[in-house]
Design an enzyme around this catalytic site. Structure first.
Site, PDB file in Angstrom:
ATOM      1  N   GLU A 125       0.900  -0.873   0.447  1.00 38.73           N
ATOM      2  CA  GLU A 125       0.314   0.251   0.137  1.00 38.73           C
ATOM      3  C   GLU A 125       0.727   1.523  -0.153  1.00 38.73           C
ATOM      4  O   GLU A 125       2.015   1.068   0.694  1.00 38.73           O
ATOM      5  CB  GLU A 125      -1.306  -0.406   0.892  1.00 38.73           C
ATOM      6  CG  GLU A 125      -2.201   0.961   1.275  1.00 38.73           C
ATOM      7  CD  GLU A 125      -3.289   0.552   2.235  1.00 38.73           C
ATOM      8  OE1 GLU A 125      -3.492  -0.622   1.950  1.00 38.73           O
ATOM      9  OE2 GLU A 125      -3.202   1.681   2.969  1.00 38.73           O
ATOM     10  N   ASP A 127      -0.022   5.599   0.232  1.00 41.36           N
ATOM     11  CA  ASP A 127      -0.791   6.091   0.881  1.00 41.36           C
ATOM     12  C   ASP A 127      -0.739   8.186   1.077  1.00 41.36           C
ATOM     13  O   ASP A 127       0.714   8.026   1.450  1.00 41.36           O
ATOM     14  CB  ASP A 127      -0.897   5.404   2.443  1.00 41.36           C
ATOM     15  CG  ASP A 127      -2.264   4.348   2.693  1.00 41.36           C
ATOM     16  OD1 ASP A 127      -2.292   3.603   1.388  1.00 41.36           O
ATOM     17  OD2 ASP A 127      -1.576   3.952   4.121  1.00 41.36           O
ATOM     18  N   GLU A 129      -3.078  10.137   2.762  1.00 42.23           N
ATOM     19  CA  GLU A 129      -4.290  10.385   3.816  1.00 42.23           C
ATOM     20  C   GLU A 129      -4.332  11.917   4.490  1.00 42.23           C
ATOM     21  O   GLU A 129      -3.213  12.388   4.600  1.00 42.23           O
ATOM     22  CB  GLU A 129      -4.698   9.363   4.668  1.00 42.23           C
ATOM     23  CG  GLU A 129      -4.555   7.708   4.493  1.00 42.23           C
ATOM     24  CD  GLU A 129      -3.916   6.506   5.395  1.00 42.23           C
ATOM     25  OE1 GLU A 129      -5.022   5.884   6.000  1.00 42.23           O
ATOM     26  OE2 GLU A 129      -3.270   7.107   6.407  1.00 42.23           O
TER      27      GLU A 129
END
Length: 310
Positions: A125, A127, A129
């Site tokens: 993953e 990310d 955010e």
């Protein structure tokens, strides 16, 4: 006595207002370095309606402008999200995002790559955010990298933004190739994660755009949960870009085809193998001025620092 009390109360109100304003203005006066290449102007934009499908919360998802813009909402019933129809093995991925205005503690807006659907126990993953805050417009950018299911040892870094992300769209971008992962905000690199690290995403991933309830951790470690009195929280995604190696499950990885061919190759092109002098200087500016947390400095989490931190 009444006059004195009134003066004290007014003074406290002024201090509170000043504190609230300064929490954002102390960062918004920064001006990023000029002359950094605008990678978001290089690649073509995709139709969200054609290239993405509903991930969850379909009733809270609205496509606008012939599918070029998506509004995703979070309310008491659900968050919402989109997932790319293709999986990618390296590339350049970007979205122009306008965040919800007003109080937003506990709200998480994410633009990220993941393969948890195919590798639930050892997924990768990358990310971006955006974490809502207890003060108006004071959003925080969190970047993270997982590999082979290493969610317990995330590589988080957190930054303040140098602009109000609720006033208009701003670009949030990811470069992912065999050389490094680079996170960019309005084309300014804020973080480079080299492939020399022992934890590196190496399997094809989908691209996701979501908004959801992160009350348990997002704002001050979960101190401030989502207040649905201010719902719905609506985020706008536009100017989506996905250029790279489209993974073909029926062929070996090295034979996958390029999507949106360009004179600049985000997988192996010289402009993407390493950062330019101007990009390095811009990243140094962002990290000195705006980064306030790095896992590399968190001795409470890591008894032995990860190899890439040394």
């Amino acid at each position: 006595m009444a006059v004195l009390q009134e003066i004290v109360v007014l003074g406290l109100l002024v201090l509170c207002m000043a504190a609230s304003v300064s929490a954002h203005s102390r960062h918004s006066h920064y001006t990023p370095p000029p002359n950094v290449i605008r990678l978001t102007d290089v690649f073509s934009r995709v139709s969200i309606g054609r290239e993405y499908s509903t991930f969850f919360g379909g009733s809270n998802t609205k496509l606008l402008n012939n599918g070029s813009v998506a509004n995703l909402a979070l309310d008491k019933s659900s968050g919402s999200g989109l997932a790319s129809r293709n999986k990618y093995y390296y590339g350049f991925f970007s979205a122009a995002i306008k965040l919800p205005s007003g109080l937003s503690p506990g709200v998480v807006v994410a633009f990220y790559l993941s393969n948890a659907d195919n590798y639930p126990h050892n997924h990768d993953e990358i990310d971006i955010e955006l974490l809502g805050h207890d003060q108006r417009n004071d959003w925080v950018l969190q970047t993270n990298v997982y590999a082979n299911g290493s969610t317990g040892t995330g590589r988080e870094e957190k930054f303040y933004l140098w602009f109000d992300p609720t006033e208009q769209h701003h670009h949030y971008s990811i470069i992912w190739n065999s050389h490094h992962v680079v996170f960019l905000v309005d084309n300014i690199p804020v973080r480079e994660f080299a492939h020399s690290s022992s934890v590196y995403p190496s399997k094809p991933m989908s691209v996701y755009a979501t908004i959801w309830d992160g009350s348990q951790w997002a704002t001050h470690g979960g101190k401030y949960p989502v207040n649905y009195k201010y719902a719905p929280f609506v985020v706008s995604f536009a100017e989506m870009e996905m250029t790279g190696c489209v993974f073909n499950q029926t062929a070996i990885v090295t034979s996958c085809s390029m999507a949106n061919p360009s004179s600049l190759d985000p997988v192996d092109g010289p402009e993407f193998v390493r950062l330019s002098k101007e990009q390095i200087e811009a990243m140094d500016w962002a990290r000195r001025k705006l980064m306030f947390y790095s896992y590399c400095n968190d001795r409470s989490r890591f008894k032995v620092m990860p190899s890439e931190c040394k």
